[in-house]
Design a protein around this motif. Structure first.
Motif, short mmCIF file in Angstrom:
data_model
loop_
_atom_site.label_atom_id
_atom_site.label_comp_id
_atom_site.label_asym_id
_atom_site.label_seq_id
_atom_site.Cartn_x
_atom_site.Cartn_y
_atom_site.Cartn_z
N PRO A 93 0.81 -1.22 0.00
CA PRO A 93 0.00 0.00 0.00
C PRO A 93 0.84 1.27 0.00
O PRO A 93 0.44 2.27 -0.59
CB PRO A 93 -0.83 -0.10 1.28
N SER A 97 0.79 4.21 -3.05
CA SER A 97 0.30 5.58 -2.86
C SER A 97 1.43 6.57 -2.66
O SER A 97 1.21 7.73 -2.33
CB SER A 97 -0.65 5.63 -1.67
N SER A 100 1.49 10.26 -4.17
CA SER A 100 0.59 11.36 -3.83
C SER A 100 1.13 12.20 -2.69
O SER A 100 0.51 13.19 -2.31
CB SER A 100 -0.82 10.85 -3.53
N SER B 206 -3.39 9.23 -7.42
CA SER B 206 -2.22 9.72 -6.67
C SER B 206 -1.72 11.03 -7.24
O SER B 206 -1.50 12.00 -6.51
CB SER B 206 -1.05 8.74 -6.76
N LEU B 207 -1.54 11.06 -8.56
CA LEU B 207 -0.91 12.24 -9.15
C LEU B 207 -1.85 13.44 -9.14
O LEU B 207 -1.40 14.57 -9.00
CB LEU B 207 -0.44 11.92 -10.57
N LEU B 209 -3.98 14.06 -6.77
CA LEU B 209 -3.86 14.57 -5.40
C LEU B 209 -2.60 15.41 -5.25
O LEU B 209 -2.62 16.53 -4.73
CB LEU B 209 -3.85 13.40 -4.41
N LEU B 210 -1.51 14.88 -5.75
CA LEU B 210 -0.23 15.62 -5.70
C LEU B 210 -0.37 16.97 -6.40
O LEU B 210 0.02 18.01 -5.86
CB LEU B 210 0.87 14.79 -6.36
N ILE B 213 -2.46 19.46 -4.38
CA ILE B 213 -1.75 19.95 -3.20
C ILE B 213 -0.66 20.94 -3.60
O ILE B 213 -0.51 22.02 -3.00
CB ILE B 213 -1.12 18.78 -2.41
N ILE B 214 0.10 20.61 -4.66
CA ILE B 214 1.13 21.56 -5.12
C ILE B 214 0.46 22.85 -5.56
O ILE B 214 0.92 23.95 -5.25
CB ILE B 214 1.93 20.98 -6.30
N MET B 217 -0.27 25.01 -2.82
CA MET B 217 0.90 25.58 -2.15
C MET B 217 1.28 26.93 -2.74
O MET B 217 1.83 27.79 -2.06
CB MET B 217 2.09 24.61 -2.25
N ILE B 228 0.10 23.60 4.54
CA ILE B 228 1.48 23.11 4.56
C ILE B 228 2.46 24.25 4.30
O ILE B 228 3.40 24.47 5.08
CB ILE B 228 1.66 22.00 3.51
N VAL B 244 0.74 16.88 7.14
CA VAL B 244 1.39 15.91 6.26
C VAL B 244 1.01 14.49 6.68
O VAL B 244 0.71 13.64 5.83
CB VAL B 244 2.92 16.09 6.27
N LEU B 247 -2.42 13.72 5.49
CA LEU B 247 -2.39 13.55 4.03
C LEU B 247 -1.87 12.17 3.65
O LEU B 247 -2.44 11.47 2.81
CB LEU B 247 -1.50 14.64 3.43
N VAL B 248 -0.76 11.77 4.29
CA VAL B 248 -0.18 10.45 4.01
C VAL B 248 -1.18 9.36 4.37
O VAL B 248 -1.38 8.40 3.61
CB VAL B 248 1.13 10.26 4.81
N ALA B 251 -3.79 9.20 1.74
CA ALA B 251 -3.25 8.64 0.50
C ALA B 251 -3.07 7.12 0.62
O ALA B 251 -3.43 6.37 -0.29
CB ALA B 251 -1.93 9.30 0.15
N VAL B 252 -2.51 6.66 1.74
CA VAL B 252 -2.23 5.23 1.89
C VAL B 252 -3.53 4.44 1.97
O VAL B 252 -3.68 3.39 1.33
CB VAL B 252 -1.34 4.96 3.12
N GLY B 255 -5.09 4.45 -1.43
CA GLY B 255 -4.26 3.61 -2.28
C GLY B 255 -4.53 2.13 -2.04
O GLY B 255 -4.65 1.34 -2.98
N SER B 256 -4.64 1.74 -0.76
CA SER B 256 -4.88 0.32 -0.47
C SER B 256 -6.24 -0.12 -0.99
O SER B 256 -6.37 -1.23 -1.53
CB SER B 256 -4.85 0.06 1.04
#
Lengths: 250, 267
Positions: A93, A97, A100, B206-207, B209-210, B213-214, B217, B228, B244, B247-248, B251-252, B255-256
């Motif tokens: 996992p 992820s 992100s 994922s991307l 979300l990235l 967030i960027i 910023m 942040i 952070v 956020l992680v 995301a995790v 993602g799972s």
């Protein structure tokens, strides 16, 4: 040159010309976008005058260090994780992820760990790139056909010969993918870090030009980054195609 | 010719064995994940001891995170991010699948587009941020645009590859059975390409979300990205680390969930 390449070049040239025309006829405001020809002309001026040489050297050396470190450590880490299925399942996992998480939020942490020098930026590029290499290594090792490994055993190859002559060549294309992505991600990480946080390099120069409403410099530098990254990627792409052809896979 | 080897590196497919786990195996998996998290927390604690000015320790961060979860300000920012993220995800998923299907179905356009897409995928999009700001202005549209810029290309690439690599036997079978085009799409094509599309959507997730967030910023007074960068600027390490962490966590967990969905489809 085959037809596909020809059409592709036409598509690219056509889009550039279209942007040029839109800018020249005033459909796109000059404050928003400059005509590509002007960007290119100013970029040549910047390169000849040598104003951005220091930024270029700084950015590229950071990218190079981050890239080499991420390929080496990414491969080793990938091999280790591949050898331990239980660890791997637990990592799944996180690997899935990873991208992100905006790594550069850790810049202040790296500054306090490594000091205010080039290493915090290199670390950002490195951490961005290493995961791509780990994932590619895992993918590659997964796809080594078991029959090849058995074959090596039957011939009583030593462990090192088995890895060098059987496993690595079989996983090669995937490792190459990892190398390509690691390069791209090193660029992205270092430039993003410079752009947001640091006080030097190309990314910083772009952000600085943006803050100073210096559109000419900003677009010239953006063009430069795009050209360099695309050129490196295309070179790797062509090299890869050649390798694949030699293996009879394309 | 497939572009998968060029691009799927960031698409983690995961281990092979998808046989249903026995109770003991799933218990062991839980234990393994737990051990990994313990190791990560220990590393975190060590880093914290090494540099207390730039990060807060695990226990304090969890406390702050729980505090944040109870505060109205945090939810205002989280909601702003959520809205921008939702919109971008919707646009990159629908747009990406549509473009990918079209490029996959029309072989020639696909062959023309593939290297261009790979190039777009690998350019550092952060440097294009000024351009996005000049076009869209400050605010949610710039954030969404940035999210879509990051997220749409992997979806296109995966969808396109899935369609291009469809087993021709399937299409012949459909023709032999005289299925109508809509039936072919619904009963044959979509189920065949689904697993790959889900992989693409996970990477896109994922991307995107990235990207959002960027985007926040630089160009926003709202959202988690703003929290942040603000934490960095005013040196509010406590709130920075806690945001952070949250956020992680988000995301995790997502993602799972997507990874589990993907494996179910691949079976």
């Amino acid at each position: 040159m085959n037809q596909v390449t020809l059409v592709r070049l036409c598509v690219i040239a056509g889009s550039v010309l279209a942007v040029e025309a839109l800018c020249r006829f005033g459909v796109i405001n000059r404050l928003t976008l400059l005509p590509p020809s002007e960007m290119a002309a100013y970029l040549v001026h910047l390169l000849v005058s040598g104003e951005i040489n220091q930024a270029i050297v700084q950015t590229f050396s950071n990218v190079a260090i981050a890239f080499v470190l991420s390929v080496v450590f990414g491969f080793v880490l990938g091999a280790v994780i591949h050898a331990m299925p239980r660890l791997r399942r637990a990592c799944d996992p996180f690997l899935a992820s990873y991208y992100s998480v905006p790594i550069f939020v850790f810049y202040p942490l790296f500054v306090s760990l490594f000091g205010l020098n080039r290493w915090p930026l290199i670390m950002i590029g490195f951490l961005f790139a290493i995961t791509a290499m780990v994932i590619a290594t895992l993918n590659g090792l997964d796809r080594v056909p078991p029959v090849l490994v058995k074959f090596a055993r039957v011939h009583r190859m030593s462990r090192s010969a088995e890895i060098l002559r059987v496993v690595l060549p079989a996983a090669g294309p995937y490792l190459f993918t990892g190398v390509k992505l690691a390069l791209a991600y090193s660029f992205i990480g270092v430039l993003a870090g410079e752009f947001i946080l640091s006080g030097g390099g190309l990314g910083y120069a772009i952000a600085y030009a943006y803050d100073a409403f210096d559109n000419r410099t900003m677009y010239a530098l953006m063009l430069f980054v795009l050209i360099v990254v695309t050129a490196i990627n295309s070179a790797l792409f062509i090299w890869e195609q050649r390798l694949l052809r030699r293996r009879g896979k394309v | 010719m497939s572009v998968i080897p060029e691009t799927s590196g960031s698409a983690y497919v995961g281990g092979h064995d998808s046989a249903p786990a026995t109770q003991r195996q799933s218990l062991q998996r839980l234990l393994d994940s737990f051990l990994l998290i313990v190791v990560l927390v220990v590393i975190w604690q060590l880093v914290y001891w090494k540099s207390e000015v730039a990060i807060t320790g695990p226990i304090e961060t969890v406390k702050t995170a729980i505090e944040l979860l109870g505060s109205e300000t945090f939810w205002r920012h989280a909601l702003a991010s959520g809205r921008a993220f939702g919109l971008s995800l919707l646009m990159s998923s629908i747009g990406g699948v549509a473009v990918g299907l079209a490029l996959g179905a029309h072989r020639f356009s696909g062959a023309v587009a593939a290297p261009i897409l790979t190039a777009l995928y690998t350019i550092p999009k952060v440097t294009l941020y000024p351009l996005v700001l000049l076009i869209f202005g400050l605010g949610i549209s710039a954030k969404v645009a940035f999210g879509v810029m990051h997220g749409i290309i992997p979806v296109v690439i995966f969808t396109m590859d899935a369609v291009r690599n469809i087993n021709p036997v399937l299409i012949k079978t459909a023709r032999v059975l005289k299925l109508s085009p809509s039936e072919t799409a619904y009963r044959i094509l979509i189920p065949a390409v689904m697993p790959e599309i889900v992989t693409g959507l996970r990477v896109g997730f994922s991307l995107t979300l990235l990207g959002v967030i960027i985007g926040e910023m630089f160009a926003s007074q709202q959202g988690l990205g703003f929290m942040i960068i603000n934490g960095m600027n005013v040196h509010n390490v406590r709130s920075l680390t806690a945001v952070v962490l949250l956020l992680v966590f988000f995301a995790v967990v997502s993602g799972s969930v997507l990874l589990a969905l993907e494996r179910r489809l691949q079976r």
